[in-house]
Design a protein around this motif. Sequence first.
Motif, PDB file in Angstrom:
ATOM      1  N   LEU A 206       0.802  -1.219   0.000  1.00 21.64           N
ATOM      2  CA  LEU A 206       0.000   0.000   0.000  1.00 21.64           C
ATOM      3  C   LEU A 206       0.838   1.273   0.000  1.00 21.64           C
ATOM      4  O   LEU A 206       0.362   2.344  -0.391  1.00 21.64           O
ATOM      5  CB  LEU A 206      -0.935   0.000   1.216  1.00 21.64           C
ATOM      6  N   GLY A 207       2.083   1.155   0.462  1.00 21.81           N
ATOM      7  CA  GLY A 207       2.973   2.315   0.456  1.00 21.81           C
ATOM      8  C   GLY A 207       2.449   3.450   1.315  1.00 21.81           C
ATOM      9  O   GLY A 207       2.044   3.239   2.468  1.00 21.81           O
ATOM     10  N   ARG A 208       2.371   4.637   0.752  1.00 25.03           N
ATOM     11  CA  ARG A 208       1.968   5.822   1.536  1.00 25.03           C
ATOM     12  C   ARG A 208       0.489   5.785   1.918  1.00 25.03           C
ATOM     13  O   ARG A 208       0.033   6.606   2.731  1.00 25.03           O
ATOM     14  CB  ARG A 208       2.283   7.098   0.767  1.00 25.03           C
ATOM     15  N   TYR A 209      -0.275   4.826   1.347  1.00 27.02           N
ATOM     16  CA  TYR A 209      -1.689   4.715   1.697  1.00 27.02           C
ATOM     17  C   TYR A 209      -1.922   3.753   2.857  1.00 27.02           C
ATOM     18  O   TYR A 209      -3.067   3.538   3.266  1.00 27.02           O
ATOM     19  CB  TYR A 209      -2.504   4.251   0.493  1.00 27.02           C
ATOM     20  N   ALA A 210      -0.852   3.157   3.384  1.00 25.48           N
ATOM     21  CA  ALA A 210      -0.999   2.149   4.435  1.00 25.48           C
ATOM     22  C   ALA A 210      -1.722   2.697   5.660  1.00 25.48           C
ATOM     23  O   ALA A 210      -2.566   2.012   6.259  1.00 25.48           O
ATOM     24  CB  ALA A 210       0.366   1.595   4.824  1.00 25.48           C
ATOM     25  N   LYS A 211      -1.416   3.934   6.048  1.00 20.32           N
ATOM     26  CA  LYS A 211      -2.052   4.518   7.237  1.00 20.32           C
ATOM     27  C   LYS A 211      -3.553   4.675   7.037  1.00 20.32           C
ATOM     28  O   LYS A 211      -4.335   4.580   7.994  1.00 20.32           O
ATOM     29  CB  LYS A 211      -1.413   5.868   7.557  1.00 20.32           C
ATOM     30  N   THR A 212      -3.970   4.909   5.807  1.00 20.13           N
ATOM     31  CA  THR A 212      -5.398   5.070   5.515  1.00 20.13           C
ATOM     32  C   THR A 212      -6.174   3.790   5.823  1.00 20.13           C
ATOM     33  O   THR A 212      -7.349   3.832   6.219  1.00 20.13           O
ATOM     34  CB  THR A 212      -5.594   5.432   4.024  1.00 20.13           C
ATOM     35  N   TYR A 213      -5.501   2.651   5.652  1.00 28.98           N
ATOM     36  CA  TYR A 213      -6.162   1.360   5.853  1.00 28.98           C
ATOM     37  C   TYR A 213      -5.599   0.626   7.071  1.00 28.98           C
ATOM     38  O   TYR A 213      -5.553  -0.602   7.099  1.00 28.98           O
ATOM     39  CB  TYR A 213      -5.993   0.499   4.593  1.00 28.98           C
ATOM     40  N   ALA A 214      -5.207   1.385   8.077  1.00 28.85           N
ATOM     41  CA  ALA A 214      -4.605   0.798   9.277  1.00 28.85           C
ATOM     42  C   ALA A 214      -5.545  -0.182   9.979  1.00 28.85           C
ATOM     43  O   ALA A 214      -5.100  -1.175  10.576  1.00 28.85           O
ATOM     44  CB  ALA A 214      -4.185   1.909  10.250  1.00 28.85           C
TER      45      ALA A 214
END
Length: 263
Positions: A206-214
């Motif tokens: 997910l890269g930089r989007y990982a936090k969005t889908y924590a």
Amino acid sequence: MFGGQIGCGKTTLIEYAFHESHIKPDIVFHFDSGSLNLSAIDSWSIVFAGLFNHIASLNLIGMDEIPVEYVDILGETSEVWHESLSQIRLESFSQATIEKNKAFNRLLELNQEHLPNFFTSLIKKIGSQKNDPLLFFASGVDKFEPGSSAYFELNDIFQILSAHKTLFEVNAVHIFSGDSWMRKMDKIVISASETGQIEKMLEKRLGRYAKTYAKEIPLIAAYSGGIPRQALRLLDSFLAVQKQMLNNYKAFFQAVENVNRDF
């Protein structure tokens, strides 16, 4: 034998091990390259196409052990052999490739009872010239269900390959099936990944989007069963469904249902 569930990372780990050790198999037999409903001749065709390709690479096509009938189909030079074997493998489709494939398979069928000894004689000849035993990699065995007709047709070939230095890529269920060809072989099983390892893989994907889908990452990891490929399929399905649903949890369970249905 190197086994584990489909999607657990066997092929990736094998390729990594070959790369890191600077060891490369002399011949890779791709048993899953086409149909999984193989006949005995289909199986032998995979074996001899791989073997003849290796012979051409070594420029040993003039070996006395190769009957003229095979040379008539394959050609007079190593370059032509490579081209003919590409046609036999149906790497491209045309009337010429289909005819070449049929001619090669007909010749194998006519000599089917002699194929085991023919294979062994060629391997011994090549080995004597190299002063080293050949290393084989039987790839894709994990795709065949034990007890199926296609798997049954492969057993004689596996028995022959097991007498040589061969790495078999198998499913976990094959290791415990007790087939005669594998009884004296060393067995290595790759287990399912830990949940934390799956989570790290998903975060990297997910890269930089990982936090969005924590919140969703641990759920996907838990439902993957520790199988990396399954986790990635769940993630891809979830991201696709999530675009159509405002509720992420509903999107997640719809993704699980979709992946289970596809599986």
